[in-house]
Write a protein that holds these residues in place. Sequence first.
Motif, short mmCIF file in Angstrom:
data_model
loop_
_atom_site.label_atom_id
_atom_site.label_comp_id
_atom_site.label_asym_id
_atom_site.label_seq_id
_atom_site.Cartn_x
_atom_site.Cartn_y
_atom_site.Cartn_z
N ALA A 125 7.32 13.01 9.23
CA ALA A 125 8.03 14.04 9.03
C ALA A 125 7.57 15.50 9.46
N ARG A 126 6.18 15.73 9.53
CA ARG A 126 5.98 16.84 10.04
C ARG A 126 6.12 17.10 11.41
N LEU A 127 5.66 15.99 12.13
CA LEU A 127 6.03 15.72 13.77
C LEU A 127 7.35 15.85 13.92
N ALA A 128 8.36 15.19 13.12
CA ALA A 128 9.62 15.38 13.62
C ALA A 128 10.50 16.76 13.23
N ALA A 129 9.75 17.65 12.48
CA ALA A 129 10.19 18.87 12.13
C ALA A 129 9.71 19.68 13.54
N ILE A 130 8.97 19.35 14.41
CA ILE A 130 8.33 20.23 15.52
C ILE A 130 9.35 19.59 16.61
N HIS A 180 13.84 5.77 7.73
CA HIS A 180 12.57 5.07 7.37
C HIS A 180 12.14 5.06 5.91
N ARG A 181 12.17 6.43 5.33
CA ARG A 181 12.07 6.84 4.10
C ARG A 181 12.90 5.85 3.12
N ALA A 182 14.05 5.66 3.38
CA ALA A 182 14.94 4.51 2.70
C ALA A 182 14.20 3.05 2.90
N ALA A 183 13.96 2.77 4.30
CA ALA A 183 13.39 1.54 4.33
C ALA A 183 12.11 1.13 3.84
N VAL A 184 11.24 2.15 3.53
CA VAL A 184 10.13 1.95 2.90
C VAL A 184 10.41 1.59 1.66
N ASP A 228 0.83 -1.29 -0.11
CA ASP A 228 0.07 0.01 0.09
C ASP A 228 0.88 1.26 0.05
N GLU A 229 1.59 1.51 -1.11
CA GLU A 229 2.49 2.70 -1.25
C GLU A 229 1.79 4.00 -0.79
N ARG A 230 0.74 4.37 -1.24
CA ARG A 230 0.00 5.48 -0.93
C ARG A 230 -0.09 5.84 0.43
N ARG A 231 -0.65 4.68 1.21
CA ARG A 231 -0.81 5.08 2.75
C ARG A 231 0.53 5.07 3.53
N ALA A 232 1.61 4.18 2.98
CA ALA A 232 3.07 4.11 3.45
C ALA A 232 3.80 5.70 3.28
N SER A 233 3.38 6.21 2.17
CA SER A 233 3.83 7.62 1.94
C SER A 233 3.17 8.50 3.07
N GLU A 234 2.01 8.42 3.11
CA GLU A 234 1.10 9.38 3.84
C GLU A 234 1.79 9.17 5.44
N ALA A 235 1.92 8.22 5.84
CA ALA A 235 2.49 7.65 7.23
C ALA A 235 3.90 8.39 7.46
N ILE A 236 4.60 8.39 6.62
CA ILE A 236 6.13 8.89 6.33
C ILE A 236 6.08 10.38 6.52
N GLU A 237 5.03 10.92 5.73
CA GLU A 237 4.91 12.50 5.63
C GLU A 237 4.38 13.10 6.78
N ASP A 238 3.35 12.17 7.32
CA ASP A 238 3.05 12.76 8.76
C ASP A 238 4.04 12.61 10.05
N PHE A 248 13.33 9.17 18.11
CA PHE A 248 12.50 9.87 16.95
C PHE A 248 12.90 11.17 16.47
N GLY A 249 12.87 11.53 15.39
CA GLY A 249 13.41 12.83 14.86
C GLY A 249 13.64 12.91 13.22
N PRO A 250 14.40 13.73 12.96
CA PRO A 250 14.44 14.09 11.29
C PRO A 250 15.47 12.70 10.82
#
Length: 402
Positions: A276-281, A300-304, A264-274, A292-294
């Motif tokens: 990433a937004r938290l890590a920026a904070i 995990h981007r690479a792992a996915v 499920d590539e679309r939902r995997a990408s959504e989870a990563i982007e969510d 956890f952090g950037p």
Amino acid sequence: MDPVVSPGMSPGQRIKLYRQRAGLTQEVAAQLKGVTASAWRKWESGERSVNTLGDWIEIARILRVRDLYRLTGMPVGQLPDEQAEHESVQPVRAALHAYAPTLDGPVDIAALRRAITWAWNTWTSSRHRYSRTAPLLADLILTTRATLAASSGAVRRDAERAAADVYLLVRSFGKRVGAADVAYLAADRAMSAARAADDPAYRAAAGWNLAQVLSNRGHTEESALMCEDAIRDVEAASGGGPAEMALAGSLRLLLAVQRARLRDERRASEAIEDAARLAAITGETTYHRTFFGPANVGIHRAAVVLELSRTGEALRLAERVDVGDLPSVERRYSHYLQLGRAYAIRREDLAAVHMLGRADRESPEDSRLNLVMRATVRELLVRETPTTRPDLRGLAERVGVI
């Protein structure tokens, strides 16, 4: 009639050939083996090695192949061995199952906390984390269980939090030494302790650990559901601060990997982007010993992407992640191992040996226990060249392959 197997065929090509002869789809073969279709596809493509002799025997049974050599292309002496139980597991298992531990003195949560912190710091930062942490665990488990039994009122909630921290450490240890029963029991007890403490952050950390156990045992859908439930729980908590945000981010990273395994590539990408937004904070964090952090988002981007079989893209992403300052030996080791595996898939063997060597320098004890490390080194040995031989042979000796 037995299919024609040429000497140069890889193990993955042989699996595919015999599966087709048996008239099985990848999905059916995976179901019979008890793995995801994604895992079976990776065996056939060579993206993942079959890591144990037991797995090879089970695959041979499913594909109705009597001669293991024809299926693997390797003599018995070159086949992967089973992971022997680490010598430290028995006392840890005994402490988990002890009938009724009792305290020698009064309840002292502060002293217990100091002992837990020492054990966790040793586990996450020492190059010799197994030999230095393992002797601490049995006594720590017994003391924690006895403290719980002797506590009540507000002190009991503090004891439950301490218990959750201990069991999360035992879960991580059990996973790494191949003691699946210890890891599962510890993760389940951590969840029970977190619920008894009525602490959303502790529940989220326990959910992440239990989802890790489910993932490691091949229960991908169940792991994803656990992540989703834990995310909803921690985000519904009133007044969620940095700890809750970081734990929600860690859960999303693990969720992304599970969704990638489910294709499920679309939902995997959504989870990563969510995440990433938290890590920026949050920045780089270590709440409840989940890192956890950037940087972890980058890993995990690479792992996915690697799970989605895009090895070249995974390498480009992973090479841009700087893990040198991460406080976790395990994170640094896993990152270099992932890079080494990706290079091996692309048959860039010199780069693979280099990255595996970096992983080994981070944690030699992990290398001797890690089945992916051992399987990748075996694979590289089969096609070694004069250029890779000196460093590869030394690494193979250190990890116990030759």
